[in-house]
Scaffold this active site. Structure first.
Site, PDB file in Angstrom:
ATOM      1  N   HIS A  54      -4.661  -4.979   4.950  1.00  0.00           N
ATOM      2  CA  HIS A  54      -5.378  -3.745   5.299  1.00  0.00           C
ATOM      3  C   HIS A  54      -6.872  -3.876   5.013  1.00  0.00           C
ATOM      4  O   HIS A  54      -7.675  -3.061   5.471  1.00  0.00           O
ATOM      5  CB  HIS A  54      -4.803  -2.540   4.546  1.00  0.00           C
ATOM      6  CG  HIS A  54      -4.961  -2.617   3.056  1.00  0.00           C
ATOM      7  ND1 HIS A  54      -4.058  -3.272   2.249  1.00  0.00           N
ATOM      8  CD2 HIS A  54      -5.924  -2.138   2.231  1.00  0.00           C
ATOM      9  CE1 HIS A  54      -4.453  -3.186   0.983  1.00  0.00           C
ATOM     10  NE2 HIS A  54      -5.589  -2.503   0.944  1.00  0.00           N
ATOM     11  N   HIS A  84     -14.036  -4.743  -2.349  1.00  0.00           N
ATOM     12  CA  HIS A  84     -13.528  -4.746  -0.980  1.00  0.00           C
ATOM     13  C   HIS A  84     -14.329  -3.749  -0.158  1.00  0.00           C
ATOM     14  O   HIS A  84     -15.163  -3.021  -0.688  1.00  0.00           O
ATOM     15  CB  HIS A  84     -12.035  -4.403  -0.949  1.00  0.00           C
ATOM     16  CG  HIS A  84     -11.729  -3.046  -1.500  1.00  0.00           C
ATOM     17  ND1 HIS A  84     -11.463  -2.824  -2.836  1.00  0.00           N
ATOM     18  CD2 HIS A  84     -11.667  -1.823  -0.906  1.00  0.00           C
ATOM     19  CE1 HIS A  84     -11.243  -1.542  -3.035  1.00  0.00           C
ATOM     20  NE2 HIS A  84     -11.372  -0.904  -1.886  1.00  0.00           N
ATOM     21  N   HIS A  86     -14.305  -0.819   3.278  1.00  0.00           N
ATOM     22  CA  HIS A  86     -13.605   0.035   4.239  1.00  0.00           C
ATOM     23  C   HIS A  86     -14.509   0.174   5.459  1.00  0.00           C
ATOM     24  O   HIS A  86     -15.736   0.274   5.323  1.00  0.00           O
ATOM     25  CB  HIS A  86     -13.303   1.402   3.638  1.00  0.00           C
ATOM     26  CG  HIS A  86     -12.359   1.332   2.471  1.00  0.00           C
ATOM     27  ND1 HIS A  86     -10.986   1.449   2.605  1.00  0.00           N
ATOM     28  CD2 HIS A  86     -12.591   1.132   1.153  1.00  0.00           C
ATOM     29  CE1 HIS A  86     -10.419   1.334   1.421  1.00  0.00           C
ATOM     30  NE2 HIS A  86     -11.370   1.137   0.510  1.00  0.00           N
ATOM     31  N   GLU A  96     -15.527   5.984   3.472  1.00  0.00           N
ATOM     32  CA  GLU A  96     -14.541   6.917   2.937  1.00  0.00           C
ATOM     33  C   GLU A  96     -15.252   8.153   2.383  1.00  0.00           C
ATOM     34  O   GLU A  96     -14.916   9.278   2.735  1.00  0.00           O
ATOM     35  CB  GLU A  96     -13.701   6.224   1.871  1.00  0.00           C
ATOM     36  CG  GLU A  96     -12.886   5.078   2.462  1.00  0.00           C
ATOM     37  CD  GLU A  96     -11.625   4.797   1.687  1.00  0.00           C
ATOM     38  OE1 GLU A  96     -10.546   4.789   2.301  1.00  0.00           O
ATOM     39  OE2 GLU A  96     -11.719   4.561   0.462  1.00  0.00           O
ATOM     40  N   HIS A 109     -16.441  -0.920  -2.169  1.00  0.00           N
ATOM     41  CA  HIS A 109     -15.866  -0.440  -3.431  1.00  0.00           C
ATOM     42  C   HIS A 109     -15.794  -1.593  -4.417  1.00  0.00           C
ATOM     43  O   HIS A 109     -15.151  -2.616  -4.153  1.00  0.00           O
ATOM     44  CB  HIS A 109     -14.460   0.128  -3.205  1.00  0.00           C
ATOM     45  CG  HIS A 109     -14.457   1.432  -2.488  1.00  0.00           C
ATOM     46  ND1 HIS A 109     -13.306   1.996  -1.962  1.00  0.00           N
ATOM     47  CD2 HIS A 109     -15.466   2.302  -2.207  1.00  0.00           C
ATOM     48  CE1 HIS A 109     -13.624   3.150  -1.383  1.00  0.00           C
ATOM     49  NE2 HIS A 109     -14.920   3.347  -1.529  1.00  0.00           N
ATOM     50  N   THR A 189      -7.860   5.263  -3.140  1.00  0.00           N
ATOM     51  CA  THR A 189      -7.815   5.746  -1.759  1.00  0.00           C
ATOM     52  C   THR A 189      -6.761   5.021  -0.936  1.00  0.00           C
ATOM     53  O   THR A 189      -6.692   5.184   0.275  1.00  0.00           O
ATOM     54  CB  THR A 189      -9.197   5.621  -1.078  1.00  0.00           C
ATOM     55  OG1 THR A 189      -9.566   4.236  -1.014  1.00  0.00           O
ATOM     56  CG2 THR A 189     -10.245   6.408  -1.856  1.00  0.00           C
ATOM     57  N   THR A 190      -5.966   4.204  -1.598  1.00  0.00           N
ATOM     58  CA  THR A 190      -4.786   3.590  -0.980  1.00  0.00           C
ATOM     59  C   THR A 190      -3.585   3.887  -1.867  1.00  0.00           C
ATOM     60  O   THR A 190      -3.741   4.238  -3.045  1.00  0.00           O
ATOM     61  CB  THR A 190      -4.962   2.062  -0.828  1.00  0.00           C
ATOM     62  OG1 THR A 190      -5.251   1.493  -2.115  1.00  0.00           O
ATOM     63  CG2 THR A 190      -6.100   1.737   0.129  1.00  0.00           C
TER      64      THR A 190
END
Length: 257
Positions: A54, A84, A86, A96, A109, A189-190
């Site tokens: 992801h 990582h 997003h 995000e 992040h 957030t995951t």
């Protein structure tokens, strides 16, 4: 700057400290007791890039306090675990966190865990003060040479489960010079969305070119033996703030992004 979005709580359950959020800069509370961030990076602690299916992680050796975060809103020392990104399916969205209703193309992040209080990342993630995450918004601009060092290795981890050595990376060079921030208590957030994160969202964005962002979307969420499916987007919708207060390290909390 990006598109304007409304708040969406479809992702969350009965919990009231979910992330990400829409940060309204004029409603953020200036807190004179917030300290400047103290960030210590040792480039020798970077280890590898991993495709998780992801997103991709750049992972660090977190067995010692060689790369740590302290001060700011924190009361403990937090050890660097990984970072990582997003992103979205176009340059118009992907971040995000949202600032005054404005979405940015991507978000970095940087994930830390409370090594002063807990014995492992996994244990820390079970507690409200377990993790700290620095969020850095990205805006379209000139190619970022510090990001390019990472992007040049993405083909080595193109498919899910792939990993590649990535050493001597100086993460400090990726941060903006201005480290003013907003902070609030929130969640991963995951999945499993644990409410264990002290969020530190920097008030200054860093650049990324459209071509560099396109390379993120070239990663695959499938293994090398499956039909190729690109990771076109991997950002969670904005969650309700409920009764939380966003604090600012800057007296005039206005978007400088």
């Amino acid at each position: 700057m990006g598109a304007t979005v409304s708040q969406d709580d479809n992702d969350s359950d009965c919990h009231t400290h979910q992330s990400p959020i829409n940060i309204w800069t004029k409603m953020a509370l200036y807190d004179p007791f917030l300290k400047p961030l103290k960030i210590q990076y040792d480039p020798t602690t970077s280890r590898k890039i991993v495709n998780l299916g992801h997103c991709f992680n750049v992972e660090f050796d977190d067995t010692s306090d060689m790369s740590v975060l302290s001060d700011g809103p924190l009361n403990s020392r937090y050890r660097l675990r990984q970072f990582h990104f997003h992103w979205g399916s176009s340059d118009k969205d992907g971040s995000e966190h949202v600032i005054d209703g404005n979405v940015y193309p991507a978000e970095l992040h940087i994930v830390y865990w409370n090594s002063q209080k807990y014995e492992s990342f996994e244990e820390a993630a079970k507690h409200p003060d377990g993790l700290a995450v620095i969020g850095v918004l990205l805006k379209i601009g000139e190619a970022n040479p510090v990001l390019q060092t990472i992007i040049e290795h993405l083909d080595d981890v193109k498919t899910k489960g792939k990993e590649h050595s990535f050493t001597k990376y100086n993460l400090a060079r990726l941060l903006p010079n201005d480290l003013d921030y907003w902070t609030y208590h929130g969640s991963l957030t995951t999945e499993p969305y644990f409410e264990c994160v002290t969020w530190i969202v920097l008030q200054r964005a860093i650049p990324i070119s459209s071509a560099q962002l396109t390379r993120f979307r070239g990663l695959l969420c499938t293994s090398e033996y499956e039909k190729p499916v690109p990771i076109m987007e991997n950002h969670r919708p904005v969650q309700l703030l409920h009764d939380r207060v966003v604090r600012s390290s800057r007296l005039v909390s206005a978007s400088k992004l």
